[in-house]
Design an enzyme around this catalytic site. Structure first.
Site, PDB file in Angstrom:
ATOM      1  N   CYS A  50       0.821  -1.214   0.000  1.00 34.67           N
ATOM      2  CA  CYS A  50       0.000   0.000   0.000  1.00 34.67           C
ATOM      3  C   CYS A  50       0.857   1.266   0.000  1.00 34.67           C
ATOM      4  CB  CYS A  50      -0.943   0.008   1.197  1.00 34.67           C
ATOM      5  SG  CYS A  50      -1.884  -1.518   1.343  1.00 34.67           S
ATOM      6  N   ILE A 103      -6.308 -27.904   2.758  1.00 35.01           N
ATOM      7  CA  ILE A 103      -5.763 -26.772   1.985  1.00 35.01           C
ATOM      8  C   ILE A 103      -6.704 -25.572   2.196  1.00 35.01           C
ATOM      9  CG2 ILE A 103      -5.046 -25.898  -0.256  1.00 35.01           C
ATOM     10  CD1 ILE A 103      -4.527 -28.692  -1.179  1.00 35.01           C
ATOM     11  N   ALA A 126      -7.300 -21.162   2.007  1.00 35.52           N
ATOM     12  CA  ALA A 126      -6.898 -19.999   1.197  1.00 35.52           C
ATOM     13  C   ALA A 126      -7.482 -18.726   1.795  1.00 35.52           C
ATOM     14  CB  ALA A 126      -7.353 -20.166  -0.250  1.00 35.52           C
ATOM     15  N   GLY A 154      -7.201 -14.018   1.459  1.00 34.91           N
ATOM     16  CA  GLY A 154      -6.689 -12.839   0.764  1.00 34.91           C
ATOM     17  C   GLY A 154      -7.370 -12.546  -0.568  1.00 34.91           C
TER      18      GLY A 154
HETATM   19  P1  FAD Z   1      -0.331 -10.322  -1.632  1.00 32.31           P
HETATM   20  O1  FAD Z   1      -0.079  -9.395  -0.513  1.00 32.31           O
HETATM   21  O2  FAD Z   1      -0.294  -9.774  -3.027  1.00 32.31           O
HETATM   22  O3  FAD Z   1       0.728 -11.487  -1.522  1.00 32.31           O
HETATM   23  C1  FAD Z   1       0.708 -12.576  -2.397  1.00 32.31           C
HETATM   24  C2  FAD Z   1       2.130 -13.085  -2.569  1.00 32.31           C
HETATM   25  O4  FAD Z   1       2.080 -14.434  -3.031  1.00 32.31           O
HETATM   26  C3  FAD Z   1       2.905 -12.313  -3.642  1.00 32.31           C
HETATM   27  O5  FAD Z   1       4.034 -11.682  -3.071  1.00 32.31           O
HETATM   28  C4  FAD Z   1       3.281 -13.373  -4.680  1.00 32.31           C
HETATM   29  O6  FAD Z   1       4.585 -13.200  -5.193  1.00 32.31           O
HETATM   30  C5  FAD Z   1       3.193 -14.652  -3.871  1.00 32.31           C
HETATM   31  N1  FAD Z   1       2.943 -15.846  -4.697  1.00 32.31           N
HETATM   32  C6  FAD Z   1       1.959 -16.002  -5.623  1.00 32.31           C
HETATM   33  N2  FAD Z   1       2.033 -17.224  -6.170  1.00 32.31           N
HETATM   34  C7  FAD Z   1       3.082 -17.867  -5.580  1.00 32.31           C
HETATM   35  C8  FAD Z   1       3.680 -19.145  -5.727  1.00 32.31           C
HETATM   36  N3  FAD Z   1       3.191 -20.023  -6.604  1.00 32.31           N
HETATM   37  N4  FAD Z   1       4.740 -19.458  -4.969  1.00 32.31           N
HETATM   38  C9  FAD Z   1       5.252 -18.570  -4.067  1.00 32.31           C
HETATM   39  N5  FAD Z   1       4.738 -17.329  -3.904  1.00 32.31           N
HETATM   40  C10 FAD Z   1       3.662 -16.985  -4.643  1.00 32.31           C
HETATM   41  N6  FAD Z   1      -5.091  -2.385   0.052  1.00 32.31           N
HETATM   42  C11 FAD Z   1      -5.621  -1.593   0.996  1.00 32.31           C
HETATM   43  O7  FAD Z   1      -6.452  -2.065   1.783  1.00 32.31           O
HETATM   44  N7  FAD Z   1      -5.259  -0.282   1.088  1.00 32.31           N
HETATM   45  C12 FAD Z   1      -4.343   0.293   0.260  1.00 32.31           C
HETATM   46  O8  FAD Z   1      -4.018   1.480   0.376  1.00 32.31           O
HETATM   47  C13 FAD Z   1      -3.771  -0.533  -0.750  1.00 32.31           C
HETATM   48  N8  FAD Z   1      -2.877  -0.018  -1.619  1.00 32.31           N
HETATM   49  C14 FAD Z   1      -2.290  -0.841  -2.528  1.00 32.31           C
HETATM   50  C15 FAD Z   1      -1.350  -0.306  -3.392  1.00 32.31           C
HETATM   51  C16 FAD Z   1      -0.739  -1.114  -4.328  1.00 32.31           C
HETATM   52  C17 FAD Z   1       0.271  -0.522  -5.260  1.00 32.31           C
HETATM   53  C18 FAD Z   1      -1.070  -2.503  -4.390  1.00 32.31           C
HETATM   54  C19 FAD Z   1      -0.413  -3.402  -5.405  1.00 32.31           C
HETATM   55  C20 FAD Z   1      -2.027  -3.027  -3.562  1.00 32.31           C
HETATM   56  C21 FAD Z   1      -2.644  -2.215  -2.612  1.00 32.31           C
HETATM   57  N9  FAD Z   1      -3.611  -2.712  -1.749  1.00 32.31           N
HETATM   58  C22 FAD Z   1      -4.170  -1.896  -0.810  1.00 32.31           C
HETATM   59  C23 FAD Z   1      -4.077  -4.112  -1.846  1.00 32.31           C
HETATM   60  C24 FAD Z   1      -3.378  -5.002  -0.852  1.00 32.31           C
HETATM   61  O9  FAD Z   1      -2.008  -4.861  -1.005  1.00 32.31           O
HETATM   62  C25 FAD Z   1      -3.809  -6.450  -1.076  1.00 32.31           C
HETATM   63  O10 FAD Z   1      -5.205  -6.527  -0.904  1.00 32.31           O
HETATM   64  C26 FAD Z   1      -3.150  -7.438  -0.138  1.00 32.31           C
HETATM   65  O11 FAD Z   1      -1.767  -7.353  -0.201  1.00 32.31           O
HETATM   66  C27 FAD Z   1      -3.597  -8.858  -0.451  1.00 32.31           C
HETATM   67  O12 FAD Z   1      -2.913  -9.778   0.338  1.00 32.31           O
HETATM   68  P2  FAD Z   1      -2.643 -11.249  -0.198  1.00 32.31           P
HETATM   69  O13 FAD Z   1      -1.856 -11.938   0.880  1.00 32.31           O
HETATM   70  O14 FAD Z   1      -3.891 -11.851  -0.680  1.00 32.31           O
HETATM   71  O15 FAD Z   1      -1.728 -11.060  -1.488  1.00 32.31           O
END
Ligand code: FAD
Length: 413
Positions: free
Chosen positions: A42, A275, A277, A279
């Site tokens: 973020c 399994i 999940a 996010g």
């Molecule tokens: P992520 O945090 O994206 O993490 C997933 C990780 O899994 C990644 O690093 C990826 O490389 C890894 N991965 C995927 N597949 C594999 C694999 N096969 N093997 C190993 N690793 C793998 N949300 C807000 O609420 N407020 C904000 O201000 C905000 N600003 C944002 C700004 C930006 C630029 C971005 C990109 C997102 C923003 N978000 C914001 C959204 C927020 O970052 C996401 O909702 C949050 O990070 C989701 O979490 P997650 O764990 O689902 O996925």
């Protein structure tokens, strides 16, 4: 107990640290395909302008700090290639080697990837980038720190698009935003988003709505819009939404739902036993309508990560759904929303009324009061609050927080 977590950022790392807090003995391995874990997604746009000045500020934790504080086995540069749900084993690639690792419980938090629209010439565009992670940011900074472009185009006026537009403008670049919807910030209703548009324009950001980019020419230096007009761009940011990262889940024959999101039950378990999940990759229930939804926001991802750790540790937790509360700053304006917009309520065919109020963020006689405009959308028969939106310079977060709490707590108008 041995737990493997795929994805080491918001949901994945919240699950890992919560698991450790609940269980000192568990073996917890986190595989992250990228170079960094637990980084501040973020915060990425704010590094562009220098408002966040140190790159290290974006890297909230390191594998070493997570090992020292939580005894977690955190492995960046490790991509999980496949899951064998019968043998309870994953195959992992690290540099040019692959190996397998078994698990008792597996948590997927692979996030969502930026949607890349099929625009003619996009493959040849050398100056068009999405922003998801630190390497993406580094690519953008390479362009900016070279001969800084005079003009930039941001395609998509959602949260990330607006943040990038502001931060590019603050570097002195002339920015144009192109949005396909009739107004910026599509989660808000038009009359509320109009305040944000005005703020953008007051800060010399050009806003083009109801138009999409149809072609890139000259290796991306010229962008052609639907109406045939052309924009010059030294740097283009593609921020037109995200799509669930579901490749692994799909290959493991885990059931998918809405727009390819991973289906989970109330305990975050997928269609494959053991399994789980969380996010951006999962389908959640919109708490107000009960319909399936994809909500890509950090706080639900973090909360789901903690809850799945609870579930695996035998504590009773259920995902009660999300209401998608979000906030964004655009120059001196804050815009926030929670629950359903008026448009969403109308499309759902629900009975509704709205009320708008305009006032000051605190008593008007006391110096420093600023304008604040709020909108409440509710059911006139039952008083159920469907959603709320706010725009203003100060105090918007407080009002929307309270209304979000009211919605979550089933309070009525
Ligand atoms: P992520 O945090 O994206 O993490 C997933 C990780 O899994 C990644 O690093 C990826 O490389 C890894 N991965 C995927 N597949 C594999 C694999 N096969 N093997 C190993 N690793 C793998 N949300 C807000 O609420 N407020 C904000 O201000 C905000 N600003 C944002 C700004 C930006 C630029 C971005 C990109 C997102 C923003 N978000 C914001 C959204 C927020 O970052 C996401 O909702 C949050 O990070 C989701 O979490 P997650 O764990 O689902 O996925």
């Amino acid at each position: 107990m041995k737990v493997i977590i795929i994805g080491g950022v918001a949901g994945g790392m919240s699950a890992a640290t919560r698991l450790r807090r609940l269980n000192e003995e568990a073996e917890i391995i986190i595989f992250e395909k990228g170079p960094f874990v637990s980084f501040a997604n973020c915060g990425l746009p704010y590094y562009v302008s220098g408002e966040i000045s140190e790159r290290s500020q974006l890297l909230v934790q390191t594998p070493e700090s997570l090992q020292a504080r939580f005894n977690l086995d955190v492995r960046p540069h490790h991509e999980v290639l496949s899951i064998d749900s019968h043998a309870k084993m994953v195959t992992v690639k690290h540099e040019d080697q692959t190996f397998t690792e078994t698990y008792d419980h597996l948590i997927l938090s692979p996030g969502a990837k930026p949607f890349v629209p099929p625009i003619e010439g996009i493959a040849e565009a050398k100056n068009a980038f999405s922003l998801r992670n630190v390497p993406d940011l580094d690519n953008i900074m390479t362009v900016l720190d070279g001969e800084q472009p005079k003009e930039a185009v941001v395609i998509g006026a959602g949260f990330i698009g607006l943040e990038m537009a502001e931060n590019l403008q603050m570097r002195g670049i002339k920015v144009t935003i192109v949005e396909k919807a009739p107004h910026v910030l599509p989660p808000l209703d038009e009359e509320m988003a109009a305040f944000v548009k005005k703020e953008l324009e007051a800060n010399n950001v050009r806003v083009i709505t109801s138009q999409s980019a149809v072609a890139f020419k000259d290796e991306g230096r010229t962008i052609v819009l639907e109406d045939g007009s052309e924009l010059t761009s030294g740097l283009t940011i593609l921020s037109v939404g995200v799509t669930p990262e579901n490749r692994l889940a799909q290959s493991a024959k885990i059931e998918l739902g809405l727009r390819g999101g991973i289906l989970v039950d109330e305990n975050y378990e997928t269609s494959q036993k053991d399994i789980y999940a969380v996010g951006d990759a999962i389908v959640v229930k919109n708490q107000i309508t009960g319909e399936d939804a994809l909500i890509s926001l950090a706080s639900p991802a973090n909360r789901q990560g903690r809850q799945v750790a609870d579930v695996i540790s035998g504590l009773k937790r259920k995902n009660k759904g999300s209401i998608g509360t979000a906030i964004v700053r655009t120059f001196n304006m804050t815009a926030a929303s929670t629950g359903l917009s008026e448009r969403a309520v109308r499309l759902a065919g629900l009975p509704y009324q709205v009320v708008h109020t305009s006032g000051k963020d605190h008593a008007s006689y006391y110096p420093g009061a600023t304008d604040i405009t709020l909108k409440l959308i509710f059911n006139p028969e039952t008083g159920t609050i469907y959603g709320a939106q706010g725009v203003g310079q100060k105090g918007v977060d407080k009002r929307i927080d309270i209304l979000a709490t009211a919605i979550k707590g089933n309070l009525t108008v």
